[in-house]
Design a protein around this motif. Structure first.
Motif, PDB file in Angstrom:
ATOM      1  N   CYS A 119      11.942 -34.607  22.284  1.00 33.28           N
ATOM      2  CA  CYS A 119      12.149 -33.727  23.639  1.00 33.28           C
ATOM      3  C   CYS A 119      11.067 -35.096  24.739  1.00 33.28           C
ATOM      4  N   LEU A 120      10.423 -35.589  23.555  1.00 34.65           N
ATOM      5  CA  LEU A 120       9.377 -36.539  24.506  1.00 34.65           C
ATOM      6  C   LEU A 120       9.991 -37.727  24.966  1.00 34.65           C
ATOM      7  N   LYS A 131      18.467 -41.906  28.015  1.00 30.38           N
ATOM      8  CA  LYS A 131      19.467 -41.761  29.223  1.00 30.38           C
ATOM      9  C   LYS A 131      19.515 -39.658  29.482  1.00 30.38           C
ATOM     10  N   SER A 132      19.365 -39.488  28.394  1.00 30.68           N
ATOM     11  CA  SER A 132      19.053 -37.952  28.218  1.00 30.68           C
ATOM     12  C   SER A 132      18.300 -36.671  28.282  1.00 30.68           C
ATOM     13  N   SER A 133      17.557 -37.719  28.538  1.00 30.00           N
ATOM     14  CA  SER A 133      16.632 -36.991  29.039  1.00 30.00           C
ATOM     15  C   SER A 133      16.100 -36.479  30.869  1.00 30.00           C
ATOM     16  N   THR A 134      16.021 -34.849  30.622  1.00 28.82           N
ATOM     17  CA  THR A 134      16.060 -34.355  32.030  1.00 28.82           C
ATOM     18  C   THR A 134      14.365 -33.832  32.179  1.00 28.82           C
ATOM     19  N   ARG A 135      14.035 -33.292  33.691  1.00 29.68           N
ATOM     20  CA  ARG A 135      12.624 -32.732  33.423  1.00 29.68           C
ATOM     21  C   ARG A 135      12.840 -31.731  32.879  1.00 29.68           C
ATOM     22  N   GLY A 138       8.849 -30.913  25.723  1.00 34.44           N
ATOM     23  CA  GLY A 138       8.384 -31.612  24.827  1.00 34.44           C
ATOM     24  C   GLY A 138       6.372 -31.202  24.957  1.00 34.44           C
ATOM     25  N   ILE A 139       6.525 -31.280  26.461  1.00 34.12           N
ATOM     26  CA  ILE A 139       5.060 -31.182  26.858  1.00 34.12           C
ATOM     27  C   ILE A 139       4.758 -30.100  26.167  1.00 34.12           C
ATOM     28  N   ALA A 140       5.279 -28.905  26.872  1.00 34.65           N
ATOM     29  CA  ALA A 140       4.798 -27.270  26.021  1.00 34.65           C
ATOM     30  C   ALA A 140       5.303 -26.937  24.706  1.00 34.65           C
ATOM     31  N   SER A 162       0.174 -37.661  17.684  1.00 35.58           N
ATOM     32  CA  SER A 162      -0.395 -37.829  18.547  1.00 35.58           C
ATOM     33  C   SER A 162       0.055 -39.075  17.957  1.00 35.58           C
ATOM     34  N   VAL A 163       0.146 -40.004  17.026  1.00 32.25           N
ATOM     35  CA  VAL A 163       0.597 -40.928  16.614  1.00 32.25           C
ATOM     36  C   VAL A 163       1.742 -41.374  16.934  1.00 32.25           C
ATOM     37  N   TYR A 164       2.747 -40.979  16.975  1.00 32.89           N
ATOM     38  CA  TYR A 164       3.787 -41.034  17.328  1.00 32.89           C
ATOM     39  C   TYR A 164       3.889 -41.297  19.274  1.00 32.89           C
ATOM     40  N   ILE A 165       3.527 -40.575  19.849  1.00 32.92           N
ATOM     41  CA  ILE A 165       2.901 -40.681  21.337  1.00 32.92           C
ATOM     42  C   ILE A 165       2.463 -42.555  22.103  1.00 32.92           C
ATOM     43  N   VAL A 166       1.172 -42.926  20.421  1.00 30.49           N
ATOM     44  CA  VAL A 166       0.693 -43.475  20.906  1.00 30.49           C
ATOM     45  C   VAL A 166       1.984 -45.101  20.871  1.00 30.49           C
ATOM     46  N   LEU A 167       2.972 -44.947  19.937  1.00 25.99           N
ATOM     47  CA  LEU A 167       4.129 -45.708  19.144  1.00 25.99           C
ATOM     48  C   LEU A 167       4.135 -45.343  20.543  1.00 25.99           C
TER      49      LEU A 167
END
Length: 418
Positions: free
Chosen positions: A169-170, A174-178, A184-186, A204-209
């Protein structure tokens, strides 16, 4: 990408094998709260049929046949070498035991990755089920934690079952929506409040990547994206202490304690170095190192030598040590080095493929194998380990074609541009 054999909806079946156990986990959690019976037997029957069918579909591939033979020999050798492993192979309910789940769900998802895969189709299926999984997780978490004022039955399993759905979800696609971004944030907030430190660290490591990917991307409009992500990263880092403090105040007023949040606070204050000791990881790892021998103790063998009277399910909490304890120093070391080499090659091939889905899955593989499974979980009975192991195998098997495909696309763009 053309498949070598005609397997209808192979990508969907992979996604079902991956996410149905996770969706079922959250359904069981919420139904148990209200004293209702669950549908686990039916769901695992469906998974078992898909899993057993997978053997016949991919056994013609040399790597699938070799892997199946290696696993079966490993299980047989484990029992003959160390009969005590049977206790842990069939711990709990027979149909939900590690042995049955390994053969009917976990390993088959690895086998299904033997085929050529249309990664765009795979992502669509995974993304759809990831949203369902994360909605279930967040819904169950809110009901149990905030409405019923109770605790989840196992906060670590709850967090790790949410992990991969947060990944998908993060991921900006192209498939991402609001809605998916909010999910993902929730999911991240849920892991921070009610999850475990290992899961939050892995995300956290995934987000950094992901941030690094955006900062160093060469795509169209990348200058703006680089500036945007750089600005957001700097702003986020400066705001983090304030955000953490405010979340802590809110949770304290609500009477909620957060292990992940306390770790973040300790990390920012420079006093998080001893968290592994407090969790007993250091003691488990030291004992595991002391118990290493030439031939190992077989699969599930770490449970037999790390046994504690008050906790009969102690395992190595580190996939490298678990591999060494299972297969011994010689074979175990070879397997560890091969997997690390293949993971590094996967990251390189993913970058060269210019396929964002493959890059995202490579980031997921690194985060799950080198972070989550380095500090927690058992690789033998972890669905995500087998999924990403299959992904690594697939990328290494078709690496030349993936690279050739990128060169062909580049040449086509050049010709069209001329």
């Amino acid at each position: 990408m053309t498949k070598e054999i005609n397997t209808p909806k192979n990508e969907l079946l992979i996604a079902l094998l991956f996410f149905l156990p996770q969706i079922n986990y959250f359904l069981v959690e919420i139904l148990a709260v209200f004293g209702l019976s669950n549908f686990s037997m039916l769901i695992y029957l469906i998974l078992g049929v898909i899993g057993l069918f997978s053997y016949s579909r991919v056994i013609k591939f040399r790597i699938a046949a070799f892997s199946t033979a290696f696993l079966l020999v490993s299980l047989a050798f484990s029992y003959l070498l160390n009969p005590g492993t049977a206790t842990y192979m069939f711990y709990g309910s027979f149909w939900a035991s590690g042995f049955i789940m390994l053969l009917t769900v976990y390993f088959p998802i690895f086998l299904r990755m033997s085929e050529k895969i249309d990664y765009d189709e795979l992502f669509k299926a995974l993304f759809m089920l990831a949203k369902i999984t994360l909605m279930c997780a967040i819904g169950v978490f809110v009901v149990i934690q905030f409405i019923l004022k109770k605790k989840t039955s196992d906060y670590m399993s709850f967090a790790y079952m949410s992990l991969n759905s947060v990944f998908f979800c993060l991921f900006p696609s192209k498939s991402s929506t609001r809605f998916s971004k909010v999910l993902g944030i929730a999911g991240c907030i849920m892991l921070l409040i009610g999850g475990c430190r290992g899961a939050f660290l892995t995300v956290s490591v995934y987000i950094v990547l992901l941030i690094i990917m955006h900062l160093f991307s060469d795509g169209e409009g990348s200058s703006f994206n680089k500036f945007k992500w750089l600005f957001l990263t700097i702003a986020g880092l400066f705001s983090l202490p304030f955000i953490v403090e405010k979340i802590g105040v809110i949770l304290t007023k609500a009477g909620i304690s957060s292990r992940a949040l306390s770790f973040v606070e300790q990390f920012m204050s420079g006093s998080a170095s001893g968290w592994l000791e407090k969790d007993g990881r250091n003691g488990i790892w030291e004992l595991a190192i002391q118990k290493l021998n030439l031939f190992g103790y077989g699969l599930f063998g770490d449970r037999t030598v790390l046994y504690e009277p008050l906790n009969p399910m102690v395992y190595a909490h580190n996939w490298i040590l678990e591999m060494l304890l299972s297969y011994g120093v010689i074979i175990g070391t070879i397997l560890v080095l091969v997997l690390i080499f293949c993971l590094i090659k996967t990251l390189v091939v993913a970058k060269n493929s210019n396929n964002k889905v493959i890059i995202m899955l490579a980031f997921g593989a690194f985060s799950v194998i080198m972070i989550k499974h380095f500090i927690s979980a058992s690789f033998i009975i972890s669905i995500d380990f087998w999924f990403y192991l299959g992904f690594i195998m697939n990328i290494n098997k078709y690496s030349e074609e993936l690279t050739d495909q990128k060169e062909t696309e580049t040449e086509t763009v050049t010709v069209d541009g001329n």
